[in-house]
Design an enzyme around this catalytic site. Structure first.
Site, PDB file in Angstrom:
ATOM      1  N   ARG A  15      -3.864  10.332   3.955  1.00  0.00           N
ATOM      2  CA  ARG A  15      -2.502  11.184   3.940  1.00  0.00           C
ATOM      3  C   ARG A  15      -1.690  11.386   2.912  1.00  0.00           C
ATOM      4  NH1 ARG A  15      -0.035  13.848   8.248  1.00  0.00           N
ATOM      5  NH2 ARG A  15       2.329  14.230   7.963  1.00  0.00           N
ATOM      6  N   LYS A  72       0.847  -1.209   0.002  1.00  0.00           N
ATOM      7  CA  LYS A  72      -0.046   0.080   0.003  1.00  0.00           C
ATOM      8  C   LYS A  72       1.019   1.587   0.238  1.00  0.00           C
ATOM      9  CE  LYS A  72      -1.121   1.683   4.090  1.00  0.00           C
ATOM     10  NZ  LYS A  72      -0.809   2.618   4.818  1.00  0.00           N
ATOM     11  N   ASN A  73       1.548   1.872   0.851  1.00  0.00           N
ATOM     12  CA  ASN A  73       2.726   1.969   0.992  1.00  0.00           C
ATOM     13  C   ASN A  73       3.806   2.644  -0.360  1.00  0.00           C
ATOM     14  OD1 ASN A  73       0.867   3.463   3.333  1.00  0.00           O
ATOM     15  ND2 ASN A  73       1.896   2.598   5.026  1.00  0.00           N
ATOM     16  N   ARG A 112      -0.423  13.818  13.314  1.00  0.00           N
ATOM     17  CA  ARG A 112      -0.149  13.766  11.864  1.00  0.00           C
ATOM     18  C   ARG A 112       0.188  14.954  11.419  1.00  0.00           C
ATOM     19  NH1 ARG A 112      -1.512   8.958   9.926  1.00  0.00           N
ATOM     20  NH2 ARG A 112       0.399   8.759   8.339  1.00  0.00           N
ATOM     21  N   ARG A 141      -8.985  -0.610   4.112  1.00  0.00           N
ATOM     22  CA  ARG A 141      -7.869   1.084   3.244  1.00  0.00           C
ATOM     23  C   ARG A 141      -7.270   0.216   3.591  1.00  0.00           C
ATOM     24  NH1 ARG A 141      -6.839   5.208   7.668  1.00  0.00           N
ATOM     25  NH2 ARG A 141      -6.008   5.844   5.435  1.00  0.00           N
ATOM     26  N   ASP A 160       4.221   0.443  12.386  1.00  0.00           N
ATOM     27  CA  ASP A 160       2.784  -0.646  11.650  1.00  0.00           C
ATOM     28  C   ASP A 160       2.906  -1.626  12.115  1.00  0.00           C
ATOM     29  OD1 ASP A 160       2.585   2.154  10.607  1.00  0.00           O
ATOM     30  OD2 ASP A 160       3.307   1.231   8.574  1.00  0.00           O
ATOM     31  N   CYS A 197      -6.229  13.169  13.132  1.00  0.00           N
ATOM     32  CA  CYS A 197      -6.171  11.293  12.492  1.00  0.00           C
ATOM     33  C   CYS A 197      -6.010  10.323  14.111  1.00  0.00           C
ATOM     34  CB  CYS A 197      -5.271  10.624  11.746  1.00  0.00           C
ATOM     35  SG  CYS A 197      -4.305   9.707  11.753  1.00  0.00           S
TER      36      CYS A 197
HETATM   37  N1  EPU Z   1       5.589  14.441  11.568  1.00  0.00           N
HETATM   38  C1  EPU Z   1       5.775  15.766  12.288  1.00  0.00           C
HETATM   39  N2  EPU Z   1       5.282  16.904  10.620  1.00  0.00           N
HETATM   40  C2  EPU Z   1       5.721  16.662   9.668  1.00  0.00           C
HETATM   41  C3  EPU Z   1       5.565  15.075   9.160  1.00  0.00           C
HETATM   42  C4  EPU Z   1       5.706  14.613   9.616  1.00  0.00           C
HETATM   43  O1  EPU Z   1       6.608  16.113  13.057  1.00  0.00           O
HETATM   44  O2  EPU Z   1       4.886  17.531   8.678  1.00  0.00           O
HETATM   45  C5  EPU Z   1       6.158  13.190  11.981  1.00  0.00           C
HETATM   46  C6  EPU Z   1       6.002  12.742  12.750  1.00  0.00           C
HETATM   47  O3  EPU Z   1       4.218  13.316  13.394  1.00  0.00           O
HETATM   48  C7  EPU Z   1       5.949  11.256  13.038  1.00  0.00           C
HETATM   49  C8  EPU Z   1       7.453  11.744  12.428  1.00  0.00           C
HETATM   50  O4  EPU Z   1       7.551  12.498  11.759  1.00  0.00           O
HETATM   51  O5  EPU Z   1       6.222  11.560  14.119  1.00  0.00           O
HETATM   52  C9  EPU Z   1       7.510  10.204  11.002  1.00  0.00           C
HETATM   53  O6  EPU Z   1       6.007  10.410  10.241  1.00  0.00           O
HETATM   54  P1  EPU Z   1       5.604  10.126   8.719  1.00  0.00           P
HETATM   55  O7  EPU Z   1       5.901  11.476   8.550  1.00  0.00           O
HETATM   56  O8  EPU Z   1       7.495   8.817   8.804  1.00  0.00           O
HETATM   57  O9  EPU Z   1       4.854   9.447   8.491  1.00  0.00           O
HETATM   58  P2  EPU Z   1       3.472   9.423   7.535  1.00  0.00           P
HETATM   59  O10 EPU Z   1       4.874   9.459   6.127  1.00  0.00           O
HETATM   60  O11 EPU Z   1       3.140  10.506   7.440  1.00  0.00           O
HETATM   61  C10 EPU Z   1       4.017   6.675   7.040  1.00  0.00           C
HETATM   62  C11 EPU Z   1       3.418   5.785   6.639  1.00  0.00           C
HETATM   63  C12 EPU Z   1       2.271   5.235   8.110  1.00  0.00           C
HETATM   64  C13 EPU Z   1       3.813   5.160   8.974  1.00  0.00           C
HETATM   65  C14 EPU Z   1       4.416   6.034   8.871  1.00  0.00           C
HETATM   66  C15 EPU Z   1       5.574   5.917   9.567  1.00  0.00           C
HETATM   67  C16 EPU Z   1       2.371   6.465   4.170  1.00  0.00           C
HETATM   68  C17 EPU Z   1       1.077   6.848   3.365  1.00  0.00           C
HETATM   69  N3  EPU Z   1       2.302   6.138   5.669  1.00  0.00           N
HETATM   70  O12 EPU Z   1       3.476   7.713   6.992  1.00  0.00           O
HETATM   71  O13 EPU Z   1       1.768   4.775   7.331  1.00  0.00           O
HETATM   72  O14 EPU Z   1       3.017   4.551   9.791  1.00  0.00           O
HETATM   73  O15 EPU Z   1       5.276   6.121   6.960  1.00  0.00           O
HETATM   74  O16 EPU Z   1       6.424   3.807   9.177  1.00  0.00           O
HETATM   75  O17 EPU Z   1       3.227   6.216   3.237  1.00  0.00           O
HETATM   76  C18 EPU Z   1      -0.884   2.887   8.326  1.00  0.00           C
HETATM   77  O18 EPU Z   1       0.050   2.454   6.277  1.00  0.00           O
HETATM   78  O19 EPU Z   1      -1.349   2.216   8.318  1.00  0.00           O
HETATM   79  C19 EPU Z   1       0.044   3.547   8.038  1.00  0.00           C
HETATM   80  C20 EPU Z   1       0.183   4.709   9.405  1.00  0.00           C
END
Ligand code: EPU
Length: 418
Positions: free
Chosen positions: A93, A22-23, A122, A398, A305, A117
């Site tokens: 997201r 998915k990701n 997020r 999802r 995850d 969320c």
């Molecule tokens: N963060 C910030 N500011 C930002 C972006 C992120 O503070 O602008 C923080 C987040 O709050 C978190 C950390 O940085 O504490 C890392 O978050 P990351 O940005 O890596 O998460 P993401 O990219 O939003 C993706 C996956 C998630 C998975 C996380 C961590 C996708 C669409 N989502 O989220 O997947 O948990 O990386 O590996 O790729 C899921 O598949 O169920 C899921 C939630």
């Protein structure tokens, strides 16, 4: 809204295939907007988040054709608006991944304000700072963030934390931005590596991917191309936790064990017996499981995850396990549901759960809070004696394709209601 009705307490057996990630798929679909020709994607999971993204793409004028299940052809030649639909975009997201391609193609992107969320706040500040560094103007309205750019220019951007979608968003955008962009403290997930390999095949010049410093030389155009999604390592790891928690003999096929080093090491420490051969992992029935501590970490550490599925497994292990969730602050609340099922879990604080096992779980009526905790509750229900109902199956849909049908092939007693 549909629910899953599950009668647990049975040993399962057989083989289960792993879907495309998915990701990865969500990001490849967004990256297709940067190409000047059609992009054909295979092994795309048929899950709700993908279907929402397809709806968003179609609403902004992108052609998305499906010749066969799991196979999509995306052509952004007729992209007509920079405004992401307010009813749909906040639901996933991955909408954030569309900002860069819209900026490159139309000089503007309007992102409806992302909602909160179930797993935490997020925030999107990394995206705002990153796109500002590339030369965009970012303004925050009441209902939307607006990104505008007359001209983007390569830059160096240091991520405060390694962010998965942040890294992907900046990396894919920079492929079409003049000059060199360097991303420091970048995330290293296999899905990011796969995305970079695909973009390079289309003519991008990305190097350093899979390390914490990624360098991108902007190019004038990217061609269309084709790609097959890598196996979903989170799905594979969740099936492993399911097999181990239920004492089952299950072979997970079509996965990439190299993407699961730390989860497999964790299973070993728990005392789960398994064999790895090629793209198969066979989990064998194991007794006398032992408690371990888990700390989630960016790749290659233990994935957030998989935290919930492994916590369910640890309810069946002897001794006290500590689960430390470092990535998201709201990702342990599902432990309340495990408690209702009879697990001995205490939430020490927002980031730490303490589990004492083994516990005899009982079936309950529960609700799925998010994708991963939802599947963890399915695993708990299959481990528990008696009947459980898990409401809000949409959250599970999802991220997992036809999960009930696939689990039934292992002998699971699971049905969809509604
Ligand atoms: N963060 C910030 N500011 C930002 C972006 C992120 O503070 O602008 C923080 C987040 O709050 C978190 C950390 O940085 O504490 C890392 O978050 P990351 O940005 O890596 O998460 P993401 O990219 O939003 C993706 C996956 C998630 C998975 C996380 C961590 C996708 C669409 N989502 O989220 O997947 O948990 O990386 O590996 O790729 C899921 O598949 O169920 C899921 C939630």
């Amino acid at each position: 809204m549909s629910s899953f009705v599950i009668t647990g307490g049975k040993r399962l057996s057989g083989e289960i295939g792993v879907s495309g990630a998915k990701n990865a798929a969500l990001k490849f679909m967004a990256a297709a907007l940067l190409a000047d020709g059609p992009v054909e994607l295979r092994n795309v999971p048929e899950i709700e988040d993908i279907h929402r993204l397809v709806e968003i793409l179609r609403e902004i004028g992108v052609s998305v054709k499906q010749s066969l299940p799991h196979q999509y052809t995306i052509d952004a030649a007729a992209l007509r608006t920079s405004e992401l639909p307010s009813a749909l975009a906040p639901k996933i997201r991955a909408s954030l991944l569309l900002i860069g391609p819209l900026l490159v193609r139309l000089g503007r992107a309007t992102l409806p304000r992302p909602g909160g969320c179930a797993i935490g706040k997020r925030p999107i500040d990394f995206f705002e700072h990153g796109f500002r560094k590339l030369g965009a103007l970012v303004s925050e309205g009441e209902d939307a963030h607006v990104f505008k750019a007359k001209k983007l220019k390569g830059t160096t951007f240091v991520f405060p934390l390694p962010s998965v979608t942040g890294t992907e968003a900046m990396m894919m955008t920079a492929t079409r931005v003049p000059g060199t962009t360097t991303l420091v403290n970048a995330a290293m997930e296999p899905e990011i590596v796969a995305l970079a390999e695909f973009l390079n095949q289309c003519g991008a010049r990305i190097s350093g991917v899979g390390t914490s410093v990624i360098s991108i030389e902007g190019v004038a155009r990217l061609s269309g191309g084709e790609a097959t999604m890598i196996p979903d390592r989170i799905e594979a790891g969740s099936f492993a936790a399911l097999a181990a928690a239920t004492g089952s003999d299950i072979t997970i096929i079509g996965c990439n064990p190299a993407h699961l080093d730390v989860p497999l090491l964790t299973l070993e420490k728990v005392g789960v017996r398994f064999d790895v051969a090629g793209d198969h992992i066979r989990i064998k029935p194991s007794r006398n499981l032992q408690a371990v501590n888990i700390t989630t970490h960016e790749y290659p550490g233990f994935p957030t995850d998989l935290q919930a599925p492994f916590t369910v497994l640890l309810t069946q292990a002897h001794g006290v396990s500590r689960i430390h969730e470092t990535i998201f602050e709201g990702r342990l609340y599902y432990t309340e549901s495990l408690k209702q099922m009879g697990a001995n879990v205490v939430l020490a604080n927002q980031h730490t759960a303490v589990v004492e096992g083994p516990a005899k779980l009982r079936g309950k009526t529960l609700e799925s809070p998010d994708i991963r905790a939802g599947l963890a509750l399915v695993i708990a229900a299959l481990t528990a004696k008696g009947k459980s109902t898990i409401a809000n199956a949409y959250q599970i849909d999802r991220g997992y394709e036809r999960i009930e049908e696939r689990l039934r092939t292992l002998g699971a007693d699971i049905a969809r209601l509604g």
